[in-house]
Design a protein around this motif. Structure first.
Motif, PDB file in Angstrom:
ATOM      1  N   TYR A 588       0.863  -1.162   0.000  1.00 44.11           N
ATOM      2  CA  TYR A 588       0.000   0.000   0.000  1.00 44.11           C
ATOM      3  C   TYR A 588       0.899   1.209   0.000  1.00 44.11           C
ATOM      4  O   TYR A 588       2.104   1.106   0.187  1.00 44.11           O
ATOM      5  CB  TYR A 588      -0.885  -0.001   1.247  1.00 44.11           C
ATOM      6  N   PRO A 590       1.933   4.762   1.748  1.00 41.37           N
ATOM      7  CA  PRO A 590       1.845   5.254   3.105  1.00 41.37           C
ATOM      8  C   PRO A 590       1.149   6.598   3.234  1.00 41.37           C
ATOM      9  O   PRO A 590       0.750   6.980   4.304  1.00 41.37           O
ATOM     10  CB  PRO A 590       3.293   5.375   3.527  1.00 41.37           C
ATOM     11  N   LEU A 591       1.041   7.296   2.161  1.00 43.00           N
ATOM     12  CA  LEU A 591       0.398   8.604   2.240  1.00 43.00           C
ATOM     13  C   LEU A 591      -0.277   8.821   0.917  1.00 43.00           C
ATOM     14  O   LEU A 591       0.180   8.348  -0.102  1.00 43.00           O
ATOM     15  CB  LEU A 591       1.448   9.705   2.379  1.00 43.00           C
ATOM     16  N   GLU A 592      -1.310   9.568   0.969  1.00 46.30           N
ATOM     17  CA  GLU A 592      -1.913   9.844  -0.314  1.00 46.30           C
ATOM     18  C   GLU A 592      -1.285  11.100  -0.897  1.00 46.30           C
ATOM     19  O   GLU A 592      -1.123  11.248  -2.087  1.00 46.30           O
ATOM     20  CB  GLU A 592      -3.411  10.032  -0.154  1.00 46.30           C
ATOM     21  N   THR A 593      -0.918  11.986  -0.051  1.00 45.71           N
ATOM     22  CA  THR A 593      -0.282  13.198  -0.536  1.00 45.71           C
ATOM     23  C   THR A 593       1.110  13.200   0.064  1.00 45.71           C
ATOM     24  O   THR A 593       1.446  12.326   0.833  1.00 45.71           O
ATOM     25  CB  THR A 593      -1.045  14.422  -0.012  1.00 45.71           C
ATOM     26  N   ASP A 594       1.882  14.143  -0.295  1.00 47.87           N
ATOM     27  CA  ASP A 594       3.186  14.350   0.328  1.00 47.87           C
ATOM     28  C   ASP A 594       4.265  13.355  -0.028  1.00 47.87           C
ATOM     29  O   ASP A 594       5.434  13.574   0.243  1.00 47.87           O
ATOM     30  CB  ASP A 594       3.096  14.398   1.866  1.00 47.87           C
TER      31      ASP A 594
ATOM     32  N   GLN B 175      -3.815   4.971   8.361  1.00 44.04           N
ATOM     33  CA  GLN B 175      -2.831   3.919   8.548  1.00 44.04           C
ATOM     34  C   GLN B 175      -2.195   4.100   9.919  1.00 44.04           C
ATOM     35  O   GLN B 175      -2.299   5.152  10.522  1.00 44.04           O
ATOM     36  CB  GLN B 175      -1.756   4.033   7.461  1.00 44.04           C
ATOM     37  N   GLN B 255       1.119  15.972  11.877  1.00 49.09           N
ATOM     38  CA  GLN B 255      -0.042  16.651  11.330  1.00 49.09           C
ATOM     39  C   GLN B 255      -1.261  15.769  11.503  1.00 49.09           C
ATOM     40  O   GLN B 255      -1.131  14.588  11.764  1.00 49.09           O
ATOM     41  CB  GLN B 255       0.155  16.886   9.829  1.00 49.09           C
ATOM     42  N   GLN B 258      -3.369  12.870   6.809  1.00 46.68           N
ATOM     43  CA  GLN B 258      -3.360  13.545   5.513  1.00 46.68           C
ATOM     44  C   GLN B 258      -4.242  12.881   4.471  1.00 46.68           C
ATOM     45  O   GLN B 258      -4.379  13.377   3.369  1.00 46.68           O
ATOM     46  CB  GLN B 258      -1.928  13.618   4.987  1.00 46.68           C
ATOM     47  N   TRP B 259      -4.787  11.772   4.801  1.00 46.08           N
ATOM     48  CA  TRP B 259      -5.643  11.155   3.792  1.00 46.08           C
ATOM     49  C   TRP B 259      -6.924  11.935   3.695  1.00 46.08           C
ATOM     50  O   TRP B 259      -7.485  12.348   4.711  1.00 46.08           O
ATOM     51  CB  TRP B 259      -5.910   9.695   4.143  1.00 46.08           C
ATOM     52  N   PRO B 260      -7.357  12.147   2.497  1.00 47.49           N
ATOM     53  CA  PRO B 260      -8.544  12.983   2.322  1.00 47.49           C
ATOM     54  C   PRO B 260      -9.799  12.292   2.860  1.00 47.49           C
ATOM     55  O   PRO B 260      -9.921  11.077   2.791  1.00 47.49           O
ATOM     56  CB  PRO B 260      -8.635  13.139   0.810  1.00 47.49           C
TER      57      PRO B 260
END
Lengths: 1102, 770
Positions: A588, A590-594, B175, B255, B258-260
């Protein structure tokens, strides 16, 4: 400067100017010293040596100089070069180019668009834009010569050589006449060359030796004994002419073409060899010069290259006969002995100081293209440039039967993003606004010059499907008296074979994707310890500045060993945050953004990170690699946009999804047990990676894999991913941080800066009667008619096989239209449409006459490559041979006018087919003694290989470098080409052999130590390092050698992997295995092969 | 009132029983209605408890520890175990024993003694000082403001930790992120996807801790061998002093997730995975040593295992009604998941503490099992900025007077006389399934055992042990039988300093033949304890038994009790009287019936779970307050005095202080409120008024200071909206039905609930029915 220029962008038109200096160095380091170092490596030019006669005068001259410190400077200490593993040359981008040696003039910035100018010496060429040739030559130190220089250079170099100089003929006339006239002198010998009856000699070269007769062992292999039919004479001529193109200049060389005139007319005759499209002029010139030179001994080194067989004959039907020499009259040829090896057809380098100008259509009919490997400038007069699309036969057989009879294959080689010559006009962009381009409402073909407007322009007939459409109102225009639209000449889509349309909304399922670059680096123990990680990081670090500027450029980075490590590069963080994905069975992101962020936002983090990665994992003891899982995870991170995934991998994937086993070892036992299933090792181990690859393709992720390894990694399995996603495999085996880092950097840089597009879809449409049978290349195909290319770039070529589904009308034209819908690196959606319209014929002899050797061979090569993993090797070899035999037999039976059965008669256009076929049989892919990975890489490499590189791959170019001319002011370039026969390799020589990807430098056993000292900095062959880095020493010979290397690099758009070969060493064996004309374990000698073919044909005849 | 009279009903032993004399037979016991039960606070501190620096002597037959009730033959150097009558020889080091030279544990007043245990008796100094271990599991799916609150709370907590405490950090959202604090080059995080259940082995392997092969021997943790040999400790768990800086900067950069989150959806939050990862991490690094997982949760789990509600906001979090109707699709699965998590934690000896702060439910009901079985702390608040969370959280880590005295890794063993059987334990512990002759056939709570694991316990932790007497009434020929019965509680645990302690409490009670004399029995009744035990049993049954009608069950039992122990003439309600020993009990039952424990529909399942967990772990006095709040009235006329928990206690010129345990309400009568609003308290001449206002505040603070979790303080005025917190707890003796009867300044409660008086009337009538 590099930075500023966007790579992909503009076409090289810009280049037209003076060539950029390619030499700049690329070292990677920014700092000057490093640059300097690199430079050396790259650019050493060396004088041209003369092939034949060993000792050309020139050589000696050079010697004097001692190695200068220059070189050394570069490397301060011993290794100087790269502290890091091989950092390649600094960027070129970096200004500082210290031109070491040569005075170069300033480097023009503009030059190559994407490429940085200053290439480091090393890579300069390849990557750099294709700068004009001139630049090449000059580049020794990285400095670049101004373009202008270049032309002249040719000339000058020759200081000696008379003709050259001014020559840059602008004129290329195609017309034959020119040629003739021009260079009488030098060529004289040449004359013979032509195949024609006259000997084919290579004569030119050696100046002296021209004739076949001369058994010159030492001589260059000249001429083919065989006489070429009439054609040949001309053939030569053509070459010349082409050369001539620059006639004026070159003219000298040119010769006398003998009878040639007929042929000559056609420009095409260029010998393949010279190569590169871009840099063209320059080097071509050289050879020429050389050629001319012959007469003058002292003069340039340039020996005239010997030309062997000519390339294609011009229009007329030409044929080459291998005369009686061969066969006895009687059927059986008795032996090879009868054939004079010097008369067999061989490629003739084209000497030309300037490129030929080729108009794609003349007199409203298609003009057969020049050889793919020659240097030409295209003027698009209706058909697209042959660089984009060329057909195996330049006339289309009206019926399937006719094609079958010829035994030839009908296929297109499509390279839609091919690099144009710098002085060609860029493809014009046409914007139809919201409505999008005009298309046929039935077949959806795009408007093109062959659509016929009728009814006062109110309707038009589609040249592809024959349907009559209404002209859209706002596109209407009246017809002129000639039946053409009055505005035809103002509208590129109506007068040019290649145009680009701005795609309207209906061509987008989403906004055009941003340019996304995701780097994935192996940090397993092995990668760290071999320096592969450091090399990769350093290469990436330098390449960052070459990425397209702007907010649409996104980058991301990850590393992997037994887990996958992503990095959050967001600017707000004080330092990058490492995010580890430990589940490698079910990955998967780990982040969708960044994880993927705008380059401008993360540049500092990224640079810092790249510097730290090698040390951060320094003490890692993780030997495992989860390659499959890592690319899957990276893909997931990129899924929303798509983009380029660049993977640096060093060991076999051993854990996680898509883990592979070391099946090579098992395979060995199998082989010894019986060859039956041996080829299975060349197939992917399982379907997992294939399934993944298809998914990647669906989301527009293009994967390139850089394999830097010391062991078996199962390329057969891994390569499925790049192949399916429009990427490619780069293979560095055995990886050496010292010598391969520069190439890694240059490969990466070129990969990123070359013209390219994303999320592309391509379809080829044909006129009624012909249809596309299949596509092959690196792409993903989900529906039969289209291919999906997550990435497409200028080097990728797609083979499109065709079949008849109906008869064609004799005298009509058959049209092909390739439409490539893609997104530029700047996020514009474009449709590149290339059209080719060829005459149809019912005459078999026309087919043979218009056969395109390079394309035919490329097609043959690719088809063989496809077969390799699925069929027993024996069968593949047999198919290859049979195809050659069948074509020649068909010609012999139906077209040859000569009656003597004892003669082997070859169609002029295809007279080198036997040689190339033989070379193919001896190539890595068709031998079974090679490593599995080498073979896997080979046929993968072939799958996307462009036409101009197909022949060199199996029939490399070889130059002597121990006697490169060192004359003052002789800047140019390539020495004559030596036939690939051990007869031409002498013990006191040093030879440079290159196939577009790898280069071997071979030392005879008794090379003069001072030459060694000058070229390599050591005095005895025994001191040759295992890991070689080319350097430039301060002596003319070394400079010359560097120049040669750089020219070649530029031509090939490849940095070349240099290997030193010594006699009596395995490396020496490697070198000799490239001597395809020799008899060896993998096949007969050239002469024997011809005899074999002749015998087979005779058997069929009877 | 009894609690006023006896300030320390538990005494040195911290044991209270429903019946202090025990009926002999099972039949008699069942006639007593209120079950035989004992509550024990196993490590409640008491100044008189001696601590002995050696290990106790154990009976070689039943392994009970030597205690003050053992008969000792000083001559033969033999002691007789009061439980099994086994004769045991004293070991050589007891050679000095004599009637005048008794070891501490034989002093009659020391029925409770404490031993410090060393792992290696030969080398006391080698005993490792086990540092406490804290793994913070922080939710990042919350608004910035909340995240800031919780971050600052965490920073403060880390600052309060002892320097040697090991700290780990896991954050989660979509996560779960395990932070490798020991990686110096940069912040490094292991990312686990939230939607996939992950086994302990996978966690180990994926964190790179698996291969090492240091698999602790299965079963019960022996404590840690040789300090920390294992790399996981250095990578993921660092001493607070080493990682404070790292953690602080990490928290600074942390933060929100960050997942929308699509509109109309809940954030995706993988609480379940985060907890299993934290558990796996601890299991790999420090199995068997005391460690707590401190979970800071800001919302419901919506991702992966442990999910309690879907992400779609249009679907509300399950209510009691849904649970009743079996309309909570995620509930059972989630409970099962947390149950297995609980098992894992228990086997590792680790604790799960839950700090949930959210306006909506976060799944305490599902997580209850994991918290309760491991003896974890639980705090439910509305916001991380609220004092209920902030002060409670600080209390956990703070040293000194108010420290909770968090201990780890406890085990409770109970030995009892032959005829006594143990049905089970209600409270924060887990059965160790240690079978023995004293295990009853019927199980209530954590049963089937004579030993329990308490991964986490503190000085106020209290367990309820339910007993049965063996039914073999015939076999106990009177006279042969010992008139006394004995119970021994052995609690071993790791104290906050890392020392291993063992506390032995031995109590004795008298058997009585109730058939002969119920008077003795009656005198031995502890109403308060009985009420609390009934409340605990009721709660348990409500959770465990399908369709259990709590009110009815309580009524029936109360009626039976009154029938049995009341004095009355059949069928004459007016003749009914009850012995003073029982006099308070009906009122407790009345309030229990109206409490949040029984009337769950006024609360969310999360709240109910929270209330019940606290009910089960608090001591009797506190638990009694939960059932029947205490009310104190302040007025000019008198000293503060307890007031009736009745609406009639409301008066315009009084201030009332209600302590219902979870909240403390200061209620100003109307007049008082008006005066206060006019600022009289600021005028020097009305200093008395200022003092009156201040008094309940001070008392409330005193209560708050000693209570964990910190109760919510509600300050309200008569007729104010917040007054409901008080009114809900009062006996509705005045409702709108009889409003005209009430006195001026009083109040009415708008309810149809019956008042205490009506309740009693019915009770009397039913109790006397034949």
């Amino acid at each position: 400067m590099a930075a500023p220029v966007p790579p992909g962008a503009p076409r090289p038109g810009a280049n037209s100017q003076p060539p950029p200096p390619r030499n700049v160095n690329p070292n990677y380091q920014t700092n000057p010293n490093s640059l300097a170092d690199n430079m050396q490596n790259l650019n050493l030019n060396r004088p041209v040596s003369m092939p034949n006669s060993g000792p050309r005068p020139s050589p000696f001259g050079q010697q004097p100089p001692f190695p200068q410190s220059g070189g050394s400077a570069g490397f301060p200490g011993a290794l100087p070069p790269m502290a890091r593993p091989g950092p390649p040359p600094g960027m070129m981008g970096r200004p500082a180019v210290p031109p070491t040696g040569p005075p170069q003039s300033a480097l023009p910035a503009n030059v190559p668009p994407g490429r940085p100018l200053g290439q480091p010496s090393g890579h300069s060429s390849p990557f750099g834009s294709r700068p004009p040739p001139g630049s090449l030559s000059s580049s020794t130190g990285g400095a670049v010569l101004p373009s202008s220089a270049f032309p002249s250079s040719g000339a000058p170099s020759g200081g000696v050589a008379p003709p050259m100089p001014g020559a840059r003929p602008n004129v290329f006339m195609s017309s034959p006449p020119l040629t003739g006239p021009a260079a009488p002198l030098s060529r004289a010998p040449a004359g013979p060359l032509s195949n024609g009856p006259p000997a084919i000699v290579s004569g030119a070269l050696p100046g002296a030796s021209q004739f076949p007769l001369a058994p010159s062992a030492s001589q260059p292999p000249v001429g083919p004994p065989l006489t070429m039919m009439s054609a040949r004479a001309p053939a030569q001529a053509p070459t010349m002419r082409s050369v001539l193109g620059s006639p004026a200049v070159t003219s000298p060389p040119v010769q006398p073409m003998p009878s040639a005139s007929p042929f000559s007319a056609v420009p095409q005759a260029r010998p393949p060899p010279p190569g590169s499209p871009y840099g063209p002029q320059t080097w071509p010139m050289q050879p020429q010069q050389g050629a001319q030179a012959p007469p003058i001994p002292g003069s340039t080194q340039a020996q005239p290259p010997r030309m062997f067989g000519m390339p294609q004959p011009p229009t007329n039907q030409a044929m080459t006969t291998i005369p009686p020499a061969i066969g006895q009259p009687g059927a059986p040829l008795s032996g090879p002995s009868k054939i004079d090896p010097n008369q067999i057809p061989r490629p003739i380098p084209i000497p030309s100081s300037s490129p030929i100008v080729y108009e794609t259509r003349q007199g409203n009919s298609a003009n057969p293209p020049p050889p793919a490997t020659s240097d030409y400038v295209v003027r698009d007069t209706g058909n697209c440039s042959p660089r984009y699309m060329r057909c195996t036969i330049n006339q289309i057989p009206c019926t399937a039967d006719l094609l079958t009879t010829s035994s030839m294959q009908l296929a297109l080689l499509v390279q839609p993003m091919a690099l144009p010559h710098p002085s060609e006009d860029p493809i014009q962009v046409v914007d139809f606004g919201e409505s999008g381009p005009v298309r046929c409402s039935r077949c959806k073909g795009y408007i093109n010059p062959f659509m016929k407007f009728i009814d006062q322009g109110r309707k038009f007939i589609c040249n592809l499907c024959g349907f009559t459409d209404e002209t859209p109102r706002d596109y209407h225009c009246n017809l002129g008296p000639d039946g053409r639209r009055r505005d035809a000449d103002e509208r590129p889509e109506l007068c040019r074979g290649a145009v680009e349309f701005v795609a309207s909304k209906e061509y987008m399922v989403r906004d055009p994707m941003p340019a996304v670059y995701f780097f994935l680096i192996d940090v397993s123990m092995n990668a760290i310890q071999t320096g592969a990680t450091a090399a990769a990081c350093s290469a990436i670090n330098q390449v960052i500045s070459d990425l397209p500027e702007g907010p649409r450029t996104l980058v991301g980075i990850a590393t992997f060993d037994s887990t996958i490590h992503f990095y959050n590069l967001k600017r707000a963080l004080q330092q990058p945050l490492m995010l580890i994905v430990p589940d490698i069975q079910d990955v998967y992101t780990p982040l969708e953004t960044d994880v993927i962020v705008q380059l401008s936002e993360c540049r500092q983090h990224l640079e810092l990170l790249l510097e730290n990665i090698p040390t951060m994992f320094q003490s890692s003891t993780t030997a495992e690699s989860c390659f499959g899982a890592a690319i899957k995870a990276s893909y997931l991170a990129m899924k929303s946009t798509g983009g380029k995934l660049l993977v640096f991998q060093s060991v076999m994937p051993s854990v996680g999804i898509g883990a592979l086993s070391s099946r090579e070892a098992e395979g060995r036992t199998n082989i010894s047990a019986g060859e039956k299933e041996a080829h299975k090792l060349l197939l992917p181990a399982d379907k997992i990676l294939k399934t993944m690859a298809i998914e990647f393709a669906e989301y527009q992720v293009c994967v390139d894999v850089f394999v830097t390894t010391q062991t078996y990694v199962d390329i057969a399995s891994i390569s499925v991913i790049p192949r399916t996603t429009g990427g490619q495999v780069y293979y560095y085996y055995p990886f050496s941080a010292v010598s391969d880092s520069a190439k890694l950097y240059n490969d990466l840089r070129w990969n990123i800066t070359r013209p390219q597009g994303f999320e592309a879809v391509m379809r080829v449409r044909c006129s009624q009667g012909i249809q596309v049978q299949d596509y092959s290349g690196n792409f993903c195909k989900r529906i039969p008619t289209d291919i999906d290319l997550p990435g497409i770039d200028c080097d990728k070529c797609i083979l499109v096989t065709l079949k008849h589904d109906d008869k064609l009308q004799d005298g009509s034209e058959c049209a092909f239209q390739c439409a490539l819908l893609y997104t530029t690196v700047y996020g514009q959606r474009r449709i590149r449409v290339t059209n080719l319209s060829l005459p149809c014929t019912n005459m078999l002899s026309n087919l043979f006459r218009s056969a395109d050797l390079d394309t035919q061979f490329a097609c043959l090569l690719k088809r063989a490559a496809i077969e390799i993993p699925t069929s027993p090797l024996v069968q593949v070899r047999e198919q290859v041979t049979n195809l050659c035999i069948n074509i020649l037999f068909s010609y012999r039976k139906f077209c040859a006018t000569v009656s003597s059965s004892g003669q082997l008669i070859l169609p002029e256009a295809l007279k080198l087919l036997p040689l190339y076929t033989l070379a193919l049989m001896k190539s890595t892919g068709l031998r079974n003694d090679g490593r599995i990975d080498d073979r896997s890489f080979w046929f993968n490499y072939v799958s996307s290989l462009s036409t101009p590189l197909a022949v060199p791959l199996v029939y490399p170019r070889m130059f002597a470098i121990h006697n490169l001319s060192t004359k003052e002011g002789d800047e140019s370039v390539l020495p004559p080409i030596i036939p690939l026969s051990s007869e031409h390799v002498s013990d006191d020589g040093i030879y440079f052999l290159e196939n577009g990807e790898d280069a071997l430098i071979y030392f005879g056993s008794s090379v003069d130590s001072s030459i060694l000292q000058q070229l390599f900095g050591f005095t005895s062959v025994d001191e040759a390092p295992a890991q070689f880095v080319i350097q430039q020493y301060d002596n003319p010979l070394s400079k010359k050698f560097n120049d040669v290397v750089n020219v070649v690099r530029r031509q090939r758009c490849s940095y070349l992997r240099l290997t030193l070969c010594k006699k009596g060493d395995p490396s020496g064996m490697l070198f000799f295995s490239c001597m395809v004309e020799d008899k060896n374990a993998s096949g007969p000698s050239y002469v024997e092969f011809l005899v074999h073919i002749h015998r087979q044909i005779q058997m069929k005849m009877s | 009132m009894s609690e006023m009279a006896n300030t320390d009903p538990e005494g040195i032993d911290a044991v209270r029983m429903t019946w202090n004399v025990w009926p002999r037979t099972k039949v008699e016991a069942s006639k007593c209605v209120i079950p035989l039960a004992a509550t024990i606070a196993p490590i409640r501190p008491h100044p008189d408890i001696p601590t002995l620096p050696y290990a106790p002597l154990r009976c070689r037959m039943c392994s009970a520890a030597l205690n003050a009730f053992a008969r000792v033959d000083f001559v033969a150097k033999i002691w007789i175990c009061p439980f099994c009558y086994q004769r045991n020889h004293f070991p050589p080091h007891y050679a000095m024993i004599s009637e005048t030279n008794l070891p501490c544990e034989l002093y009659p007043q020391y029925t409770t003694v404490q031993y410090t245990l060393q792992l290696d008796p030969n080398n006391p100094s080698s005993a490792p000082q086990l540092p406490p271990v804290f793994v913070f599991v922080l939710d990042t799916c919350m608004i910035e403001e909340e995240l800031e609150f919780v971050k600052s709370a965490m920073k403060q907590a880390i600052g309060l930790l002892p320097e040697n405490a090991l700290v780990g950090f896991v954050s989660f959202g979509t996560q779960a992120h395990v932070h490798e604090l020991g990686f110096s080059d940069m912040s490094k995080v292991y990312v686990f996807r939230g939607n996939k259940e992950i086994t302990r082995e996978q966690v180990l392997e994926q964190l790179g801790l698996g291969a090492a092969g240091r698999r602790p021997t299965a079963g019960y943790p022996k404590g840690l061998q040789n300090g920390f040999t294992n790399s996981g400790v250095n990578r993921f768990l660092l001493p607070a002093s080493d990682c404070e800086f790292t953690l602080n900067s990490l928290l600074d950069e942390l933060q929100t997730d960050q997942w929308p989150v699509p509109a109309g959806h809940r954030a995706s939050r993988c609480t379940g995975v985060a907890l299993s990862v934290a558990a796996g991490l601890l299991g790999a690094c420090l199995p068997g040593t005391g460690a707590r997982i401190v979970a800071l949760v800001g919302g419901p789990c919506t991702e992966g295992p442990g999910t309690i509600v879907s992400k779609d906001l249009s679907e509300p979090v399950r209510s009691h009604k849904d649970l009743d109707k079996d309309a909570a699709p995620y509930f059972k699965k989630a409970v099962k998941f947390y149950d297995s998590l609980a098992k894992q934690l228990v086997s590792q000896g680790h604790v799960l503490d839950l700090f949930a702060s959210a306006l909506d439910q976060v799944g305490v009901a599902e997580m209850k099992v994991a918290v309760e079985r491991t003896g974890g702390l639980v705090v439910l608040a509305e916001s991380f900025g609220h004092s209920v969370f902030k002060d409670s959280f600080k209390r956990v880590f703070k040293d000194g007077e108010q420290t909770l005295g968090l201990c780890f890794n406890g085990t409770l063993e109970i030995n009892c006389s032959k005829d006594v059987k143990i049905q089970g334990v209600i409270g924060p512990c887990t059965s160790l399934e240690k079978k023995g002759p004293n295990v009853a056939d019927t199980v209530i709570g954590e049963g089937n055992t004579t030993a329990w694991k308490m991964c986490g316990l503190d000085k106020s932790t209290c367990l309820t042990v339910l007993f049965d007497v063996s039914s073999t009434d015939k076999s106990n020929a009177p006279g042969v039988a010992n008139p006394q019965l004995y119970l021994q509680f052995l609690t071993s645990y790791q104290d906050p300093e890392g020392k291993t302690m063992l506390r032995v409490t031995t109590v004795t009670r008298q058997w009585v033949d109730s058939a002969v004399s119920s008077e003795e029995l009656i005198q031995g009744f502890d109403q308060e304890t009985a009420a609390v035990v009934m409340a605990r049993i009721t709660s348990l049954k409500m959770e465990m038994e399908e369709g259990f009608d709590a009110t009815r069950w309580l009524d029936r039992n109360l009626i039976r009790l009154c029938s049995k122990f009341g004095n009355y003439r059949k069928d004459d309600p007016s003749s009914f009287t009850l012995n003073p020993c029982f006099s308070l009990f009906p009122q407790f039952m009345f309030n229990l019936r109206r409490s949040q424990f029984v009337q769950v529909f006024n609360n969310s399942p999360d709240e109910t779970a929270y209330f019940r967990m606290l009910l089960n772990r608090e001591n009797i006095t506190n638990a009694a307050v939960m059932i029947q709040p205490s009310l104190i009235s302040y007025s000019f006329n008198s000293l503060p005095q307890p007031a009736l928990l009745d609406v009639a206690s409301i008066s315009a010129d009084r201030i009332l202080l209600l302590d219902s345990y979870f909240s403390i309400v200061i209620f100003h009568g109307m007049t008082i409120a008006q005066w206060r609003n006019m600022g009289y308290q600021n005028q020097p001449e009305h200093q008395a008024f200022a003092q009156l206002l201040q008094a309940p505040q001070d008392d409330a603070q005193m209560i708050i200071r000693e209570r964990f979790p910190v109760p919510r303080l509600v300050v309200c005025d008569q007729h104010g909206s917040q007054a409901r917190f008080l009114l809900a707890k009062l006996n509705p003796s005045a409702t709108y039905n009889n409003a005209n009867e009430m006195a001026a300044g009083s109040d009415v409660i708008f309810t149809d609930d019956v008042s205490l008086q009506v309740f009693f009337e019915h009770l009397q009538r039913l109790a006397v029915q034949s």
